[in-house]
Design a protein around this motif. Structure first.
Motif, PDB file in Angstrom:
ATOM      1  N   GLN A  92     -28.079  53.003  20.772  1.00  0.00           N
ATOM      2  CA  GLN A  92     -27.559  52.911  19.496  1.00  0.00           C
ATOM      3  C   GLN A  92     -27.378  54.243  18.780  1.00  0.00           C
ATOM      4  O   GLN A  92     -26.710  54.779  18.236  1.00  0.00           O
ATOM      5  N   TYR A  93     -28.848  54.760  18.955  1.00  0.00           N
ATOM      6  CA  TYR A  93     -29.025  56.150  18.425  1.00  0.00           C
ATOM      7  C   TYR A  93     -28.080  57.278  19.038  1.00  0.00           C
ATOM      8  O   TYR A  93     -27.577  58.132  18.329  1.00  0.00           O
ATOM      9  N   VAL A  94     -27.880  57.387  20.196  1.00  0.00           N
ATOM     10  CA  VAL A  94     -27.322  58.213  21.242  1.00  0.00           C
ATOM     11  C   VAL A  94     -25.478  57.958  20.387  1.00  0.00           C
ATOM     12  O   VAL A  94     -24.788  58.735  20.264  1.00  0.00           O
ATOM     13  N   VAL A  95     -25.188  56.829  20.354  1.00  0.00           N
ATOM     14  CA  VAL A  95     -23.854  56.418  19.646  1.00  0.00           C
ATOM     15  C   VAL A  95     -23.651  57.013  18.422  1.00  0.00           C
ATOM     16  O   VAL A  95     -22.626  57.574  18.231  1.00  0.00           O
ATOM     17  N   GLY A  96     -24.657  56.889  17.662  1.00  0.00           N
ATOM     18  CA  GLY A  96     -24.694  57.485  16.228  1.00  0.00           C
ATOM     19  C   GLY A  96     -24.574  58.898  16.294  1.00  0.00           C
ATOM     20  O   GLY A  96     -23.780  59.716  15.720  1.00  0.00           O
ATOM     21  N   VAL A 113     -23.647  56.309  10.630  1.00  0.00           N
ATOM     22  CA  VAL A 113     -24.714  55.711   9.878  1.00  0.00           C
ATOM     23  C   VAL A 113     -24.808  54.267  10.377  1.00  0.00           C
ATOM     24  O   VAL A 113     -25.813  53.606  10.600  1.00  0.00           O
ATOM     25  N   ILE A 114     -23.791  53.614  10.649  1.00  0.00           N
ATOM     26  CA  ILE A 114     -23.845  52.092  11.153  1.00  0.00           C
ATOM     27  C   ILE A 114     -24.637  51.993  12.401  1.00  0.00           C
ATOM     28  O   ILE A 114     -25.556  51.195  12.635  1.00  0.00           O
ATOM     29  N   TRP A 115     -24.454  53.015  13.259  1.00  0.00           N
ATOM     30  CA  TRP A 115     -25.401  53.003  14.672  1.00  0.00           C
ATOM     31  C   TRP A 115     -26.846  53.393  14.361  1.00  0.00           C
ATOM     32  O   TRP A 115     -27.742  52.948  14.987  1.00  0.00           O
ATOM     33  N   PHE A 116     -26.902  54.290  13.370  1.00  0.00           N
ATOM     34  CA  PHE A 116     -28.275  54.925  13.306  1.00  0.00           C
ATOM     35  C   PHE A 116     -29.160  53.858  12.628  1.00  0.00           C
ATOM     36  O   PHE A 116     -30.129  53.483  12.930  1.00  0.00           O
ATOM     37  N   ARG A 117     -28.544  53.053  11.748  1.00  0.00           N
ATOM     38  CA  ARG A 117     -28.793  51.789  10.916  1.00  0.00           C
ATOM     39  C   ARG A 117     -29.568  50.809  11.881  1.00  0.00           C
ATOM     40  O   ARG A 117     -30.430  50.248  11.963  1.00  0.00           O
ATOM     41  N   LYS A 118     -28.569  50.781  12.886  1.00  0.00           N
ATOM     42  CA  LYS A 118     -29.226  49.589  13.829  1.00  0.00           C
ATOM     43  C   LYS A 118     -30.165  49.623  14.707  1.00  0.00           C
ATOM     44  O   LYS A 118     -31.075  48.880  14.785  1.00  0.00           O
ATOM     45  N   ALA A 119     -30.374  51.115  15.136  1.00  0.00           N
ATOM     46  CA  ALA A 119     -31.584  51.682  15.828  1.00  0.00           C
ATOM     47  C   ALA A 119     -32.702  51.769  14.812  1.00  0.00           C
ATOM     48  O   ALA A 119     -33.909  51.242  15.257  1.00  0.00           O
ATOM     49  N   ALA A 120     -32.478  52.212  13.692  1.00  0.00           N
ATOM     50  CA  ALA A 120     -33.476  52.409  12.515  1.00  0.00           C
ATOM     51  C   ALA A 120     -34.161  50.891  12.488  1.00  0.00           C
ATOM     52  O   ALA A 120     -35.448  50.898  12.182  1.00  0.00           O
ATOM     53  N   VAL A 130     -33.208  60.496  10.927  1.00  0.00           N
ATOM     54  CA  VAL A 130     -31.922  61.004  10.689  1.00  0.00           C
ATOM     55  C   VAL A 130     -31.174  60.163   9.482  1.00  0.00           C
ATOM     56  O   VAL A 130     -30.380  60.868   8.534  1.00  0.00           O
ATOM     57  N   LEU A 131     -31.648  58.891   9.280  1.00  0.00           N
ATOM     58  CA  LEU A 131     -30.663  58.133   8.404  1.00  0.00           C
ATOM     59  C   LEU A 131     -31.410  58.598   6.933  1.00  0.00           C
ATOM     60  O   LEU A 131     -30.828  58.548   6.028  1.00  0.00           O
ATOM     61  N   GLY A 132     -32.925  59.065   7.028  1.00  0.00           N
ATOM     62  CA  GLY A 132     -33.432  59.372   5.921  1.00  0.00           C
ATOM     63  C   GLY A 132     -32.618  60.643   5.164  1.00  0.00           C
ATOM     64  O   GLY A 132     -32.613  60.836   4.211  1.00  0.00           O
ATOM     65  N   LEU A 133     -32.363  61.657   6.228  1.00  0.00           N
ATOM     66  CA  LEU A 133     -31.576  62.917   5.932  1.00  0.00           C
ATOM     67  C   LEU A 133     -30.228  62.387   5.269  1.00  0.00           C
ATOM     68  O   LEU A 133     -29.972  63.333   4.418  1.00  0.00           O
ATOM     69  N   MET A 134     -29.602  61.618   5.883  1.00  0.00           N
ATOM     70  CA  MET A 134     -28.396  61.276   5.268  1.00  0.00           C
ATOM     71  C   MET A 134     -28.184  60.643   3.797  1.00  0.00           C
ATOM     72  O   MET A 134     -27.586  60.739   2.908  1.00  0.00           O
TER      73      MET A 134
END
Length: 205
Positions: A92-96, A113-120, A130-134
């Motif tokens: 999921q992180y790589v797809v993001g 964001v959607i994929w980063f959130r799933k992994a996070a 990375v989601l924090g940076l966004m």
């Protein structure tokens, strides 16, 4: 831009692989880590075809890096999508990351964001960072929210992310004591496998 450079640096794909007790996968992953990519492909490909998420993720990395197979970002994305759909956080992180950079797909920060959130939400430290940076820099439709960014970096730092610890130390300089208190409370109460908050009470800006 400095903030984007920080995100791109955070998108380096970790290649250290755990070795779950799956027949054939352990041998393939060990061969990969030992740079015997021909043997790795021989062991991993049948497992990936059979729908094993760990094998799909590793095969995706092989295509991404061009190790044992010709480098092919579209194949890398296809295999990572398969693993990501099964809930594999690394995939999921790589797809993001690929959506974020526009690698093999049309660049789409909202999809990232959607994929980063799933992994996070599974406790993936790099995705949390990375989601924090966004959130910090209002990217991908995220509200600018230092408290949520602080919370995410708190979680990622606890999972060993040095980058997150640095980002947290930086953002706290521009936060009020109330905001820090809320960020601490949010990170203390959150459990992996549960939704992450999408906004804070005190951190919007």
């Amino acid at each position: 831009m400095k903030k984007l450079r920080g995100i791109l640096l955070a998108l380096g794909i970790a290649l250290g692989l755990p070795l779950p007790a799956l027949a054939g996968f352990a041998e393939g992953a060990m061969a990969y880590n030992n740079k015997n990519y021909t043997l790795a492909y021989k062991e991993i490909f049948p497992l990936a075809q059979a729908g094993n998420a760990d094998a799909e993720h590793l095969l995706g990395l092989m295509y991404y890096m061009g190790r044992g197979v010709p480098q092919d970002y579209k194949q890398a994305l296809a295999w990572h999508r398969k693993a990501a759909a099964k809930g594999k956080a690394d995939a999921q992180y790589v797809v993001g990351a690929m959506y974020y950079t526009g690698n093999a797909v049309i660049q789409d920060h909202k999809q990232a964001v959607i994929w980063f959130r799933k992994a996070a939400e599974q406790g993936h430290a790099e995705a949390q960072q990375v989601l924090g940076l966004m959130y910090r820099y209002h990217i991908g439709g995220m509200p600018q929210d230092n408290v949520i960014a602080y919370m995410l970096w708190n979680l990622a730092a606890a999972n060993g992310s040095a980058n997150a610890a640095e980002q947290r130390a930086s953002v706290v300089k521009s936060m009020t004591p109330e905001q820090v208190e809320e960020g601490q409370a949010l990170s203390a109460s959150w459990k992996p496998g549960t939704p992450l908050p999408r906004a804070s009470r005190t951190g919007g800006g």
